[in-house]
Design a protein around this motif. Structure first.
Motif, PDB file in Angstrom:
ATOM      1  N   ASP A 106      32.342  16.974  24.728  1.00 51.70           N
ATOM      2  CA  ASP A 106      33.020  17.813  23.750  1.00 51.70           C
ATOM      3  C   ASP A 106      34.462  17.349  23.606  1.00 51.70           C
ATOM      4  N   GLY A 107      34.803  16.870  22.432  1.00 56.92           N
ATOM      5  CA  GLY A 107      36.158  16.388  22.202  1.00 56.92           C
ATOM      6  C   GLY A 107      37.202  17.484  22.267  1.00 56.92           C
ATOM      7  N   ASN A 108      36.782  18.743  22.117  1.00 60.72           N
ATOM      8  CA  ASN A 108      37.726  19.869  22.157  1.00 60.72           C
ATOM      9  C   ASN A 108      37.761  20.554  23.519  1.00 60.72           C
ATOM     10  N   ALA A 109      37.091  19.986  24.509  1.00 64.11           N
ATOM     11  CA  ALA A 109      37.045  20.617  25.828  1.00 64.11           C
ATOM     12  C   ALA A 109      38.442  20.673  26.444  1.00 64.11           C
ATOM     13  N   THR A 110      38.740  21.789  27.106  1.00 67.09           N
ATOM     14  CA  THR A 110      40.016  21.957  27.798  1.00 67.09           C
ATOM     15  C   THR A 110      39.749  22.231  29.274  1.00 67.09           C
ATOM     16  N   TYR A 111      40.665  21.806  30.111  1.00 68.57           N
ATOM     17  CA  TYR A 111      40.517  21.986  31.551  1.00 68.57           C
ATOM     18  C   TYR A 111      41.776  22.618  32.128  1.00 68.57           C
ATOM     19  N   GLU A 112      41.632  23.191  33.337  1.00 62.76           N
ATOM     20  CA  GLU A 112      42.756  23.834  34.025  1.00 62.76           C
ATOM     21  C   GLU A 112      43.591  22.770  34.736  1.00 62.76           C
TER      22      GLU A 112
ATOM     23  N   GLY B 108      29.037  15.554  32.561  1.00 59.54           N
ATOM     24  CA  GLY B 108      29.351  15.267  31.166  1.00 59.54           C
ATOM     25  C   GLY B 108      30.802  15.601  30.885  1.00 59.54           C
ATOM     26  N   THR B 109      31.306  15.169  29.736  1.00 62.02           N
ATOM     27  CA  THR B 109      32.689  15.407  29.321  1.00 62.02           C
ATOM     28  C   THR B 109      33.643  15.078  30.468  1.00 62.02           C
ATOM     29  N   VAL B 110      33.646  13.833  30.862  1.00 65.01           N
ATOM     30  CA  VAL B 110      34.447  13.391  32.003  1.00 65.01           C
ATOM     31  C   VAL B 110      35.830  12.961  31.528  1.00 65.01           C
ATOM     32  N   ARG B 111      36.855  13.541  32.163  1.00 64.35           N
ATOM     33  CA  ARG B 111      38.231  13.221  31.795  1.00 64.35           C
ATOM     34  C   ARG B 111      39.035  12.889  33.053  1.00 64.35           C
TER      35      ARG B 111
END
Length: 256
Positions: A38-44, A89-92
């Motif tokens: 997800d290109g819009n994913a946000t993380y803490e 998934g959605t690895v940043r």
């Protein structure tokens, strides 16, 4: 000539079989599309804990804050105890200067029943998502340090029968309807949290109250039945007082 043809045929069959097994059991690579996620994913990213695990509906988000580390290998256990790679998934990855990038196939791979992240630099933060279901969450402690687990909205812990937190959390807070569990330092092999929906506690309390009511009604009915039997015995003259039994006249003469 026949031997050469047979050898060539055997080689082709072996390659086909190997390809078929890879197709069935999966290769060592995770698709770039899944890693991009997800290109819009946000993380803490700003959380102070060394490990932050944000559990939501159907998945959880993990953020690891590293200091002098080159890689991380993660896994999960099946029902029989076997280790299997985590389907991430959605690895940043966030560099110390705040730049966030996606880690591709060259840095995220499945190896020896584990999912391995090869970090671009030794300091930074790794984040990923993974599937999750049910009213419990557990994870091996891949790294030591401070942990924080955020439960799904509306979920609670505290009732011993319905929930469990292991090891015991150092702090519990409720923020915007979500419970945050914190540990200053985790040295145990696993963190396990079993939780319940807030309304489950009301249902559980109602079941207990109904059980107590049924028990009290049953006890009252039992005592009533005993009293009725006693009255019937009295009416039939069966309730004989044996306090002055005629056969109980004391010792024989001369032995008093």
């Amino acid at each position: 000539m026949n031997r050469r043809l047979l050898l060539a045929f055997a080689s082709v069959a072996l390659l086909a079989l190997t390809a078929g097994c890879a197709g069935i059991f999966g290769g060592d690579q995770i698709s770039e599309k899944r890693l991009e996620g997800d290109g819009n994913a946000t993380y803490e990213w700003n959380n102070s804990a060394a490990v932050t695990l944000n559990v939501t509906g159907g998945q959880y988000q993990a953020v690891y804050d590293f200091d002098n580390r080159s890689q991380l290998a993660i896994f999960e256990r099946e029902s029989l105890g076997e280790k299997t790679p985590v389907e991430v998934g959605t690895v940043r990855f966030q560099y110390p200067n705040g730049t966030v990038v996606t880690l591709g196939q060259e840095r995220v791979l499945k190896k020896d029943s584990k999912t391995v992240f090869l970090l671009p630099v030794s300091d930074g933060k790794l984040a990923y998502t993974a599937p999750h279901r049910g009213k419990s969450f557990s994870t091996p402690t891949y790294v030591e340090g401070s942990y924080e687990v955020v439960l799904p909205s509306g979920m609670r812990v505290g009732m011993p029968i319905l929930s469990q937190v292991r090891p015991n959390a150092d702090d519990k807070a409720q923020i915007d309807g979500r419970v945050h569990l914190s540990w200053a330092e985790v040295t145990a092999d696993n963190v396990v949290v079993r939780y319940y929906l807030a309304r489950d506690l009301t249902i559980f309390g109602g079941i207990i109250a109904a059980g107590i009511l049924v028990a009290l009604v049953g006890l009252a009915y039992f005592r009533l039945q005993i009293r009725q039997l006693e009255q019937e015995r009295e009416e039939m003259g069966l309730n004989v007082d044996t306090g002055d039994d005629e056969f109980d006249q004391g010792p024989p003469p001369g032995m008093g």
